[in-house]
Design a protein around this motif. Structure first.
Motif, PDB file in Angstrom:
ATOM      1  N   ARG A  63      11.196 -24.489 -24.036  1.00 52.71           N
ATOM      2  CA  ARG A  63      10.616 -26.100 -24.034  1.00 52.71           C
ATOM      3  C   ARG A  63      11.715 -26.943 -24.450  1.00 52.71           C
ATOM      4  O   ARG A  63      11.810 -27.867 -23.884  1.00 52.71           O
ATOM      5  N   TYR A  66      14.592 -26.855 -21.912  1.00 50.23           N
ATOM      6  CA  TYR A  66      14.095 -27.514 -20.703  1.00 50.23           C
ATOM      7  C   TYR A  66      14.444 -28.895 -20.725  1.00 50.23           C
ATOM      8  O   TYR A  66      15.132 -29.846 -19.861  1.00 50.23           O
ATOM      9  N   ASP A  67      13.929 -29.518 -21.842  1.00 48.77           N
ATOM     10  CA  ASP A  67      14.415 -31.180 -22.222  1.00 48.77           C
ATOM     11  C   ASP A  67      16.062 -31.273 -22.100  1.00 48.77           C
ATOM     12  O   ASP A  67      16.377 -32.475 -21.371  1.00 48.77           O
ATOM     13  N   TYR A 108       7.932 -31.251 -26.959  1.00 49.92           N
ATOM     14  CA  TYR A 108       8.790 -31.414 -25.660  1.00 49.92           C
ATOM     15  C   TYR A 108       8.330 -31.768 -24.547  1.00 49.92           C
ATOM     16  O   TYR A 108       7.112 -31.314 -24.094  1.00 49.92           O
ATOM     17  N   SER A 109       8.805 -32.627 -23.408  1.00 55.76           N
ATOM     18  CA  SER A 109       8.541 -32.835 -22.213  1.00 55.76           C
ATOM     19  C   SER A 109       7.314 -33.817 -22.243  1.00 55.76           C
ATOM     20  O   SER A 109       6.780 -34.527 -21.343  1.00 55.76           O
ATOM     21  N   GLN A 137      14.324 -40.112 -22.315  1.00 55.78           N
ATOM     22  CA  GLN A 137      14.613 -39.149 -22.984  1.00 55.78           C
ATOM     23  C   GLN A 137      14.893 -40.031 -24.604  1.00 55.78           C
ATOM     24  O   GLN A 137      14.951 -41.222 -24.815  1.00 55.78           O
ATOM     25  N   THR A 147      12.172 -35.239 -23.953  1.00 55.40           N
ATOM     26  CA  THR A 147      11.928 -35.981 -22.466  1.00 55.40           C
ATOM     27  C   THR A 147      10.487 -36.420 -22.896  1.00 55.40           C
ATOM     28  O   THR A 147       9.538 -35.921 -23.471  1.00 55.40           O
ATOM     29  N   ARG A 150       7.356 -36.968 -16.878  1.00 51.19           N
ATOM     30  CA  ARG A 150       8.071 -37.557 -15.649  1.00 51.19           C
ATOM     31  C   ARG A 150       7.919 -38.882 -15.414  1.00 51.19           C
ATOM     32  O   ARG A 150       6.966 -39.353 -15.622  1.00 51.19           O
TER      33      ARG A 150
END
Ligand code: ASP
Ligand code: MG
Length: 403
Positions: A63, A66-67, A108-109, A137, A147, A150
Motif C-alpha cells: 500500500r 503504491y502511493d 494510504y490512497s 499527494q 495519495t 483518485r
C-alpha cells in the motif's frame, strides 16, 4: 494584488502542446499582476498506467509503495510546466509535496490533507516566482508519501487556497463549467453561472463528475469560492460558492442521473425492531453500498415490505447474502435491474411548495413510472427504468425552466 491558485487537470496537461497552452493561461494571470500558484495533476493516462504496472508486479502490491508509485506522474507534469514558464522568461519552479511539506492523515490512497506549510511558497511568490506544486499527494507522520484519492488534485488546490489565503481558486478542466444536466443526455443543458456548495455536492455525488465531492466539501468547510473553467476554450465558467450574492431566483439548479442501479424488494419481512438492521448488517460488512431505502407501512401490524437500491454490480452478491441470512424470514424476494435514479436539485425547494407535485406530474405526463422516491432538503430523487432517463431529464428540464 490578488492571490490565485490555479489547478490543471490531467487532460489540461495531457500533451506537450497542452502544457504550452496552460503556460499561456498562467502567464495571463501573472501579467494581470496576480500572485499565482499552480497545482497540477499528472498528464492524462499516466496515473492509470502506473496503477497498471503495480498490478503487473503484484496483485497484492504494498500500500505504501503504491502511493510512492502513483504519485510520480505529478512530478513530471509540474517540472514540465515550470520548465516551460522558465523558457518563456518567468521565474518558476516545481515543488513535490514532501518538499513543502503537504502533511496528510489517514490511510494510504485515501489520506486527507491536514496542513500545507506555506513558508517557502510565500517567500517565492513574494519574489515574483510562480510555484508549481504536485496535486494528489502528501506525506504522513512516518515521512512516507501518501495519495489522497483518485482525482485528488482538486482537493490539493482547495487546501492550498486555504493555507495560502488565496482570493480565488480556479479549477481548469476539460469542460467549461457545471451544467444543469449532462449535455450528452440532454442537448438543452445549460451552463450554471453560480451554484451553492450543497447543490454541487448533491450534483457531484449523484453522478455529475465535474468535481470530486470531498473537494467540494473541503471548499465548503473552508469557505473557498471555486471557479470551474475550461483550459481549452476561453469562456466564463461556473462559480461554486456559499455566498448568496447575485443568485437568480431559480428553484431547481440542476438535474442529475445515475446508471446501473438495481432494486431489491423483500416481501413479507417481520415488522419488529431490529429487522432492518438484520437485513443490512451483512451488506455493510461486505461493503455493499445501499442507496435508497423504503419500508412500507405494515397493513396487518405483523409484516411489511422492504425495498432498497444498490449498484447492479453488487446484485448477485446481495442476493446471496440475503438468502444466506438466517436472522430474517420473508415471503418472497424480487429483483429489478437496469434502473436509474433521476434527481432534481436546488436550495430553492426549501422555500417553494409544490415542487414534488410538479416533478411527479411532469413524469406522469410522459408516462414514466416511478419505482422508488427519496427526498432530502434540497433534492428529490426518483428511481425509473434506465430506458426512461433521457425522457425524464427532458421533461424535468423543461418543467423547471432550465431549457
Ligand atoms: N493524477 C491523479 C489521478 O489521475 C490525480 C488527479 O488527477 O487529480 O487520479
Ligand atoms: Mg484527473
Amino acid at each position: 494584488m490578488k492571490t490565485v491558485v490555479l489547478k490543471f487537470g490531467g487532460t489540461s496537461v495531457g500533451s506537450i502542446d497542452r502544457i504550452k497552452k496552460v503556460c499561456k493561461i498562467i502567464a495571463a494571470y501573472k501579467k494581470k499582476k496576480n500572485r499565482v500558484l499552480v497545482i497540477s495533476s499528472a498528464m492524462s493516462g499516466v496515473t492509470n498506467e502506473l496503477v497498471k504496472k503495480s498490478k503487473q508486479i503484484s496483485n497484492n502490491f504494498s500500500r505504501s509503495e503504491y502511493d510512492a508509485l502513483v504519485s510520480t506522474g505529478e512530478q513530471v507534469s509540474c517540472a514540465l510546466i515550470a520548465g516551460r514558464l522558465t523558457h518563456d522568461g518567468f521565474k518558476s519552479r516545481s515543488w513535490v509535496s514532501w518538499q513543502l511539506p503537504i502533511i496528510t492523515d489517514g490511510p494510504y490512497s485515501g489520506a486527507r490533507i491536514n496542513k500545507i506549510v506555506t513558508k517557502e511558497l510565500n517567500n517565492y511568490v513574494k519574489q515574483g516566482g510562480i510555484p508549481i506544486i504536485t496535486g494528489f499527494q502528501g506525506i504522513n507522520n512516518e515521512n512516507r508519501i501518501t495519495t489522497i484519492g483518485r482525482s485528488g488534485s482538486d482537493a490539493t488546490a482547495i487546501m492550498l487556497a486555504k493555507f495560502i489565503k488565496a482570493d480565488e481558486c480556479v479549477i481548469y478542466t476539460d469542460v467549461d463549467g457545471v451544467y444543469t444536466t449532462d449535455p450528452r443526455q440532454h442537448n438543452k443543458a445549460k451552463k450554471i453561472k453560480k451554484i451553492f456548495y450543497d447543490e454541487m455536492l448533491e450534483m457531484a455525488s449523484l453522478g455529475s463528475k465535474v468535481m470530486q465531492p470531498t473537494s467540494v466539501q473541503d471548499a465548503k468547510l473552508n469557505n473557498i469560492d471555486i471557479k470551474v473553467k475550461s483550459s481549452f476554450v476561453n469562456k466564463p465558467g461556473t462559480l461554486i460558492t456559499g455566498s448568496k450574492k447575485a443568485f437568480s431566483d431559480q428553484i431547481i439548479t440542476g438535474i442529475s442521473s445515475t446508471k446501473n442501479d438495481a432494486k431489491i424488494t423483500i416481501v413479507g419481512v417481520k415488522d419488529r425492531p431490529g429487522v432492518a438492521a438484520s437485513v443490512f448488517r451483512p451488506l455493510s460488512r461486505n461493503l455493499i453500498n445501499v442507496d435508497m431505502v423504503v419500508q412500507n407501512i405494515s397493513q396487518n401490524g405483523k409484516d411489511t415490505d422492504l425495498t432498497f437500491t444498490i449498484k447492479s454490480d453488487d446484485l448477485k452478491k446481495t442476493e446471496k447474502l440475503i438468502k444466506q441470512n438466517k436472522s430474517i424470514s420473508y415471503k418472497k424476494l424480487s429483483f429489478d435491474k437496469n434502473l436509474s435514479k433521476v434527481s432534481i436539485i436546488g436550495v430553492g425547494m426549501i422555500t417553494t411548495p409544490g415542487i414534488t407535485y410538479r416533478m411527479f406530474q411532469a413524469l406522469a405526463s410522459k408516462k414514466i413510472n416511478i419505482l422508488v422516491i427519496s427526498t432530502s432538503e434540497i433534492k428529490i430523487s426518483v428511481l425509473v427504468s434506465s430506458k426512461n432517463v433521457k425522457k425524464a431529464i427532458a421533461a424535468l428540464h423543461k418543467e423547471f425552466k432550465l431549457d
